[in-house]
Design an enzyme around this catalytic site. Sequence first.
Site, PDB file in Angstrom:
ATOM      1  N   SER C  22       0.818  -1.211   0.000  1.00 25.84           N
ATOM      2  CA  SER C  22       0.000   0.000   0.000  1.00 25.84           C
ATOM      3  C   SER C  22       0.851   1.262   0.000  1.00 25.84           C
ATOM      4  O   SER C  22       1.836   1.373   0.727  1.00 25.84           O
ATOM      5  CB  SER C  22      -0.892  -0.007   1.239  1.00 25.84           C
ATOM      6  OG  SER C  22      -1.684   1.158   1.264  1.00 25.84           O
ATOM      7  N   GLY C  73       1.246  11.204   4.689  1.00 22.87           N
ATOM      8  CA  GLY C  73       0.099  11.630   5.478  1.00 22.87           C
ATOM      9  C   GLY C  73      -1.214  11.143   4.895  1.00 22.87           C
ATOM     10  O   GLY C  73      -2.257  11.777   5.059  1.00 22.87           O
ATOM     11  N   CYS C 131       0.142   3.430  10.886  1.00 20.19           N
ATOM     12  CA  CYS C 131       0.709   4.522  10.103  1.00 20.19           C
ATOM     13  C   CYS C 131       1.374   5.544  11.015  1.00 20.19           C
ATOM     14  O   CYS C 131       0.725   6.144  11.869  1.00 20.19           O
ATOM     15  CB  CYS C 131      -0.348   5.215   9.265  1.00 20.19           C
ATOM     16  SG  CYS C 131       0.385   6.538   8.279  1.00 20.19           S
ATOM     17  N   LYS C 167      -2.376  -4.901   9.508  1.00 19.69           N
ATOM     18  CA  LYS C 167      -0.982  -4.545   9.194  1.00 19.69           C
ATOM     19  C   LYS C 167      -0.294  -4.004  10.431  1.00 19.69           C
ATOM     20  O   LYS C 167      -0.708  -2.990  10.993  1.00 19.69           O
ATOM     21  CB  LYS C 167      -0.966  -3.507   8.072  1.00 19.69           C
ATOM     22  CG  LYS C 167       0.436  -3.183   7.586  1.00 19.69           C
ATOM     23  CD  LYS C 167       0.390  -2.529   6.227  1.00 19.69           C
ATOM     24  CE  LYS C 167       1.765  -2.140   5.744  1.00 19.69           C
ATOM     25  NZ  LYS C 167       1.679  -1.388   4.478  1.00 19.69           N
ATOM     26  N   GLY C 267       7.262  -2.905  -1.781  1.00 22.02           N
ATOM     27  CA  GLY C 267       6.953  -1.509  -1.500  1.00 22.02           C
ATOM     28  C   GLY C 267       7.916  -0.582  -2.211  1.00 22.02           C
ATOM     29  O   GLY C 267       7.841  -0.378  -3.431  1.00 22.02           O
TER      30      GLY C 267
HETATM   31  C1  LIG Z   1       5.580   6.438  -0.020  1.00 27.23           C
HETATM   32  C2  LIG Z   1       4.965   5.388   0.858  1.00 27.23           C
HETATM   33  C3  LIG Z   1       3.615   5.431   1.167  1.00 27.23           C
HETATM   34  C4  LIG Z   1       3.028   4.472   1.977  1.00 27.23           C
HETATM   35  N1  LIG Z   1       1.696   4.512   2.243  1.00 27.23           N
HETATM   36  C5  LIG Z   1       1.111   3.523   2.974  1.00 27.23           C
HETATM   37  C6  LIG Z   1      -0.294   3.489   3.182  1.00 27.23           C
HETATM   38  O1  LIG Z   1      -1.034   4.346   2.693  1.00 27.23           O
HETATM   39  N2  LIG Z   1      -0.818   2.489   3.956  1.00 27.23           N
HETATM   40  C7  LIG Z   1      -0.018   1.516   4.491  1.00 27.23           C
HETATM   41  O2  LIG Z   1      -0.533   0.617   5.178  1.00 27.23           O
HETATM   42  N3  LIG Z   1       1.314   1.507   4.294  1.00 27.23           N
HETATM   43  C8  LIG Z   1       1.905   2.486   3.550  1.00 27.23           C
HETATM   44  N4  LIG Z   1       3.266   2.460   3.336  1.00 27.23           N
HETATM   45  C9  LIG Z   1       4.061   1.369   3.917  1.00 27.23           C
HETATM   46  C10 LIG Z   1       4.335   0.264   2.889  1.00 27.23           C
HETATM   47  O3  LIG Z   1       3.138  -0.317   2.448  1.00 27.23           O
HETATM   48  C11 LIG Z   1       5.263  -0.807   3.480  1.00 27.23           C
HETATM   49  O4  LIG Z   1       4.636  -1.394   4.596  1.00 27.23           O
HETATM   50  C12 LIG Z   1       6.586  -0.248   3.926  1.00 27.23           C
HETATM   51  O5  LIG Z   1       7.035   0.733   3.018  1.00 27.23           O
HETATM   52  C13 LIG Z   1       7.678  -1.317   4.058  1.00 27.23           C
HETATM   53  O6  LIG Z   1       7.899  -1.989   2.849  1.00 27.23           O
HETATM   54  P1  LIG Z   1       9.064  -1.585   1.803  1.00 27.23           P
HETATM   55  O7  LIG Z   1      10.351  -1.553   2.567  1.00 27.23           O
HETATM   56  O8  LIG Z   1       9.031  -2.663   0.771  1.00 27.23           O
HETATM   57  O9  LIG Z   1       8.717  -0.261   1.255  1.00 27.23           O
HETATM   58  C14 LIG Z   1       3.841   3.438   2.521  1.00 27.23           C
HETATM   59  C15 LIG Z   1       5.205   3.392   2.211  1.00 27.23           C
HETATM   60  C16 LIG Z   1       5.782   4.338   1.389  1.00 27.23           C
HETATM   61  C17 LIG Z   1       7.237   4.253   1.080  1.00 27.23           C
END
Ligand SMILES: Cc1cc2nc3c(=O)[nH]c(=O)nc-3n(C[C@H](O)[C@H](O)[C@H](O)COP(=O)(O)O)c2cc1C
Lengths: 264, 264, 306, 306
Positions: C22, C73, C131, C167, C267
Site C-alpha cells: 500500500s 500523510g 501509520c 498490518k 513496496g
Molecule cells: C511512499 C509510501 C507510502 C506508503 N503509504 C502507505 C499506506 O497508505 N498504507 C499503508 O498501510 N502503508 C503504507 N506504506 C508502507 C508500505 O506499504 C510498506 O509497509 C513499507 O514501506 C515497508 O515496505 P518496503 O520496505 O518494501 O517499502 C507506505 C510506504 C511508502 C514508502
Amino acid sequence: MGISGACRDLTILSVTPAGPVGAQFGCYYLEMDNPGLDPAVAGQFVMVRPAAFGSDPVWPRPFSICRLTPDRLTLFIQACGRGTDILCRLAPGDPVTVWGPLGQGFALEPAVPTVMLAGGVGIAPFMEYAATHPAPGNLSLVFGHRQPLSCYPFAELSQLVRAEAFEEKTPDDLPRFISRLEKTVAEFAGGLILACGPRPLLLTVARLARRYGARAQVSLENRMACGVGGCLGCVEKNALGQYVQTCTEGPVFWVDELSLSEDA
Amino acid sequence: MGISGACRDLTILSVTPAGPVGAQFGCYYLEMDNPGLDPAVAGQFVMVRPAAFGSDPVWPRPFSICRLTPDRLTLFIQACGRGTDILCRLAPGDPVTVWGPLGQGFALEPAVPTVMLAGGVGIAPFMEYAATHPAPGNLSLVFGHRQPLSCYPFAELSQLVRAEAFEEKTPDDLPRFISRLEKTVAEFAGGLILACGPRPLLLTVARLARRYGARAQVSLENRMACGVGGCLGCVEKNALGQYVQTCTEGPVFWVDELSLSEDA
Amino acid sequence: MSADTAVRLPGMRAKNPVMTASGTFGYGMEFAPYGDLRRLGGIVVKGLSLKPRTGNAMPRIAETPCGMLNAIGLQNCGVEAFLRDKLPRLPFKDTPIIANLYACDADEFAELAGVLAAEEGVAALEVNISCPNVKAGGIAFGQDPAMAGKLTEAVKKRAGNKPVWVKLSPNVTDIVGIARAAVLGGADVLTCINTLTGMAVDIRSRKPRLANVIGGLSGPAIKPVALRCVWQVCQAVSAPVIGVGGVSSAEDVLEFILVGAHAVQIGTANFMRPDMAFRIAERLPQLMDELGIKDLDEYRGTLLAG
Amino acid sequence: MSADTAVRLPGMRAKNPVMTASGTFGYGMEFAPYGDLRRLGGIVVKGLSLKPRTGNAMPRIAETPCGMLNAIGLQNCGVEAFLRDKLPRLPFKDTPIIANLYACDADEFAELAGVLAAEEGVAALEVNISCPNVKAGGIAFGQDPAMAGKLTEAVKKRAGNKPVWVKLSPNVTDIVGIARAAVLGGADVLTCINTLTGMAVDIRSRKPRLANVIGGLSGPAIKPVALRCVWQVCQAVSAPVIGVGGVSSAEDVLEFILVGAHAVQIGTANFMRPDMAFRIAERLPQLMDELGIKDLDEYRGTLLAG
Ligand SMILES: Cc1cc2nc3c(=O)[nH]c(=O)nc-3n(C[C@H](O)[C@H](O)[C@H](O)COP(=O)(O)O)c2cc1C
Ligand SMILES: Cc1cc2nc3c(=O)[nH]c(=O)nc-3n(C[C@H](O)[C@H](O)[C@H](O)COP(=O)(O)OP(=O)(O)OC[C@H]3O[C@@H](n4cnc5c(N)ncnc54)[C@H](O)[C@@H]3O)c2cc1C
Ligand SMILES: Cc1cc2nc3c(=O)[nH]c(=O)nc-3n(C[C@H](O)[C@H](O)[C@H](O)COP(=O)(O)OP(=O)(O)OC[C@H]3O[C@@H](n4cnc5c(N)ncnc54)[C@H](O)[C@@H]3O)c2cc1C
Ligand SMILES: Cc1cc2nc3c(=O)[nH]c(=O)nc-3n(C[C@H](O)[C@H](O)[C@H](O)COP(=O)(O)O)c2cc1C
Ligand code: FES
Ligand code: FES
C-alpha cells in the site's frame, strides 16, 4: 607508532582478467601503487575498500597479498559477489583504501620440504610465498581448480616450483582429489604443509594432517568486518575451546591450534 | 497497452564533459541507445537508474530529455551529488534502466513569440524544445549561469535561436539578473514564457508573470521517488490548494495552475 | 517452468506470492504501462479513508542509506472516488485487489469496512493500524494490544465475507503481543511490517528533511527488521503472514517464505524501477526451479534454526 | 581552525564529540596503528562482564543493505583482565575511557560498577541495558521502564563519583518512557541507540546467517531511526544524550548535534575503515568552519522544527 597496518588511500593502476572471464566466473589481477606498506609475510592479507562501495556494501573485503614489491601491491581476486564484482570493474585511477599487511602469514622453513595445497583463488598467497622463498627447490604445489587452469597464475608458479594441477569437473572428481591430497600429506608428513582454499579443503587437510602426524598450516577465510581485531566477528575456536580472532591471530593457523568445525 | 513509459534496459554509448570540469562542478552529456522510446514533447523527462546504484541510492534520478532522436537519447547532467556523480562516471557499455518520456512537456505555440528562461542545467529541456520547434525564429533564450558558459550547450542553442547569457558571479549579480528577467517578462507578456531552473528562479518568474499578466510555464524539479505517480512524494499545491503529482501532472505547469511556495 | 507459485490465503487464491504494498503502487493503474497487472499475486492500493485527505505538507520524502523516509500523510481520493473511478479499471477478476483502510477511530474504521465489504472487486481489507505519519490515531492502534484487538473486532464485524488483514507496526516492544491480539480480534491475515519511525535533517538549513519532522523508514535497509518480525509472528500465531519490508528480488521473496510468510508485498522497490514487481513475479518460478523448490507450501517456514 | 569542538559532559570534558561505540573498537589498542587515540573525544570499550565470556557460536556477523547484523554475544576478557592488561595501555589521561557494562541481573551490574568505579582510568560507566544478543537479561532491562529505573539506581549506588551512562534500546514502543525512568534512576547521560533486532537467512542452505538466529542491526541503514530516538529523548529529558547509530561522516555528527545530542559514537563505520573515527574528528572543525559554527553549544538542538 610504526606504519604497519596504517590505512592508505591508493590508486588502481590496472585491472586485468587472469584468463577467460564468463558470466559465472572470472579472476582478475588488481594492481595498485604502493606508497610504503610494510613488507609482508606471505599469507598475510590486506583489507580493501574502493570509494565505489559508498555505504553499501558496508564492509571492506579481505584479500591475501598475492605480490607486494616496493612499488606495487598485486591482488588476485575472483569475482564472486557484490563486493568483488565492484572491485573487478574498477578502472585505472580509481581510488581505493587499503590497510595491511594484516594477521599472521605462513611459516617459512627454507630447508624443509614444503608443499602448498591450494584450492581455487586460495592460490593467491602462494605467489608471494614462492616468489620470496629462498629455496624454491624445496617447494611444491598441488592445485585443485574448477575454472579453466588459465584463469589462475598456475603457469607462473610452475616456473618457480614443482607444480601439479587437478581439475574438479564432476562430483566424482572430489574423492579422487581427496586421495591425491592424502598421498601428498603422507609424503610431506615430515615436512611442512600449507593449505589455502575453501573450508572443505582445509577441513580435509586438517583431518589428514592429524592422521599422518604432519605439521600443517591452514589459511582461513572467515567473514571479516574490520580485519584488525575490533569486531570479534571473524573468530574461530582454538584447541582450548576459546574463540580467537582470525584476522589477528590468523588467518594462518597450525591445524593443531584449532578445533575446526563446519560452520563459519 | 502502448510502450509509452515502459521500462527499458539501455546501454551507455558515451559520457562526455560539456566543458571544464572542476572539483565543485561539472556537466556531462550522457548518450544512450534508443530502442524505441515514444517520441517526446520537450519538457518531458525520463527516470534513470544505472545498475551501479545497487540498493543505494534507492531512488532513480529524473532528468529532462535534452535530445531524443530515433537512435539516441541524450541527457545533460550536472554532477551535484551522489547519484549524479555515479551517473557521470559511467563508461560506454554500462547498463542503465530508463523509463519515459514522462509527464507533461512545454506548450508549443509555433506562431507565438516565445522566450525560454533557463537557469543552470535548467537549459537541458530547451535543447529539445529549440531543436523541434517549427519556427525557431520566434524563439529566444535568456540564460543565467554560475559555472563557465562553456559548461553548457549555450553555443549550440545560440545557433538555433536568439540567445543571451547572464553570469552570476557575486551576490550583487542576482538583483541585476532579476531586473533582466523582469524586462524579459514584460517584453513577452503577450507571448509565451517558459522557465526551467532552480526554484528561486521559478518563483521569481511566477511572481513577475503575475505582475505583467504574462502567460508562463515553469518546470518544477521536485524530489521524486517513482516518477510515475505512484508515491505521492513529488506533489505541489495547485491553485485549489490540492496536492498534485509533479511527475504526472507536471513537471511543466502554467504558473496560474499552482500556488507555489518556498519549500519542496 | 515447473515450479508452482500459487498461494492459498483465507478467501482467496493468489497465482503467486508477489503483491504490491500500500502507498507504493498508487491505485494500481499508474503501473499498468510497465507490466501486466494480472501477473501479480495481488495489489494493495493506497490507504483509503472515508473522506478524501490532502495529506501532509511538502517535503514528504527523503532518501536515506538503502532506504527512504516518507510522511505522505495518507493523501487519498477517499473511498467513494476510489470505488467509482479507480477500482473498475483494475483487473480484479484476475488479481486480488486489496483495499488498505485508514481511519481515525474504531467507528470510522468499521464504517469504512462496511462500505468496502459490499464491493465485489475488493478481495480483502487490509487495516492499517500502524501509520506513523498522521496525528490522530494511526500508530497508536498498532502499539497497544488491547486497542489493536478491539479495532480488529470492530472491522471484522462489518467486513462481511471479506477477509480482514491487519498490518502491524514494527515500532513496538513486542510485536507478537499485538499479533496475538489482532488474531483474537478476528484477523484472518497479518501483514508485517509497516515502516519504522525515523527522521532526517539538513545540517545547512537546520530543517528536518520532512515537513512532518518524523516519517516512516522503508526499503532494503529495513529488510532485516522485517524478516525478524515475520519470523517471530509466524512462530507465535497460526494466521497466515504477509511479509513486507525491503523486498527487492525473487531471492528476498524466498527469504520471507523461508521464515514462514505466505506471501510478500513489494513496496519501496517499486520506485527503484516501475516494473520491479512484475520482474520479481516472473523470476520467482525460475529461481524456485534452480533451488529445486516445487511449491511454496513445501518450502514455507523450513528455516533450519535451533 | 577556529571552531571549538569541545564538549562538557557530567564529570568530564571531551576535546571533541567524536567517540567510539562499544564493541566496534575492540579494547582501543587495536586501532592505535590507524590514528592517535588521544585525538578522540572518548573511547567506549567492548562490553565487559564480571567473568570472561566466550560469546556466541559462529557465524556471528552478516552484511545487510547499508548495514550489518551481529550476535557476538558479548565475548569479552572479563573486567579483571581488562583492568590488568588493557586499560593501562590506553591514554586515559588524555582521552576519556568509558567502560561498557554487561551483566545478567541488577546485583551483578552493581558489583561490576563497584569494581570499575575504583579505577582512576575509567571516566564513566556505560550500562548496556539493551543488548539483543544474549539470552539472560540483556534487552529485557531496556524494554521495561521500571526495570530500567531500578537497574540504573543499583548501578548508580555503586558507581562512586563516576558518571553513569545508560544505553537505550530502540526496540521499544516508547523510548521516552525508558529514558525518563533511567534519568529518575540517576542516569547522568543517555546513550541512544543500541542495535535494532533483525535477522538474515540463506535461501540455499535454509539456515539463518547468524548462529544465534536473531542479531543486532547497525550501520548507516539505521541512522534515521537513531536520529529520531535522539530527537525524541532530547525533547523529553534534560540529561545529555550521546547519539549512536550509523554515524559515518562529520556531517552525520552535526546531524545528531542538531537534533540535540551532546556527542556521538562511531560504531559500524569503524569497520568501513579503521581510521574512520580519527578522520571524522579531524574533519569536524573544518566542516564547522565551513558552516560558520563557532562552537557546538551554539548549534546543539537548534533544529528548526514545528
Ligand atoms: C511512499 C509510501 C507510502 C506508503 N503509504 C502507505 C499506506 O497508505 N498504507 C499503508 O498501510 N502503508 C503504507 N506504506 C508502507 C508500505 O506499504 C510498506 O509497509 C513499507 O514501506 C515497508 O515496505 P518496503 O520496505 O518494501 O517499502 C507506505 C510506504 C511508502 C514508502
Ligand atoms: C584472509 C582472507 C584472504 C582472502 N584472500 C582472497 C584472495 O586472495 N582472493 C580472493 O578472490 N578472495 C579472497 N578471500 C575471499 C574474499 O574476501 C571474498 O571472496 C570476498 O570478501 C567476497 O566478497 P563479495 O562481496 O564479492 O561476496 P559477497 O556477495 O559478500 O558474498 C559471497 C560469499 O563470500 C563470503 N564473504 C563475504 N564477505 C566476506 C568477508 N569479508 N570475508 C570472507 N568471506 C566473505 C560470503 O559469506 C559469501 O559466501 C579472502 C578472504 C580472507 C578472509
Ligand atoms: C523533472 C526533472 C528534470 C530534471 N532535469 C535535470 C536535467 O536535465 N539535468 C540535471 O542535471 N538535473 C536535472 N534534474 C535534477 C536532478 O534530478 C537532480 O540533480 C538529481 O536527482 C540529484 O541527484 P544526486 O544524487 O546527484 O543528488 P543528491 O545527493 O541526492 O542531492 C543533491 C540535491 O538534489 C536534490 N535531489 C535529490 N534527488 C532528487 C530527485 N529525485 N529529484 C529532484 N531533486 C533531487 C536534493 O534534494 C539535493 O538538494 C531534474 C529534476 C527533475 C525533477
Ligand atoms: C560487532 C558489534 C558489537 C557490539 N557490541 C556492543 C557491546 O558490547 N556493548 C554495547 O553496548 N553495544 C555494542 N554494540 C552496539 C554499538 O555500540 C552501537 O550501539 C550500534 O552498533 C549502533 O551504532 P552503529 O550503527 O554506528 O554501529 C555492538 C555493535 C556491533 C556492530
Ligand atoms: S574481522 Fe573484526 S575482529 Fe577479525
Ligand atoms: S514521483 Fe512518485 S508520485 Fe511523483
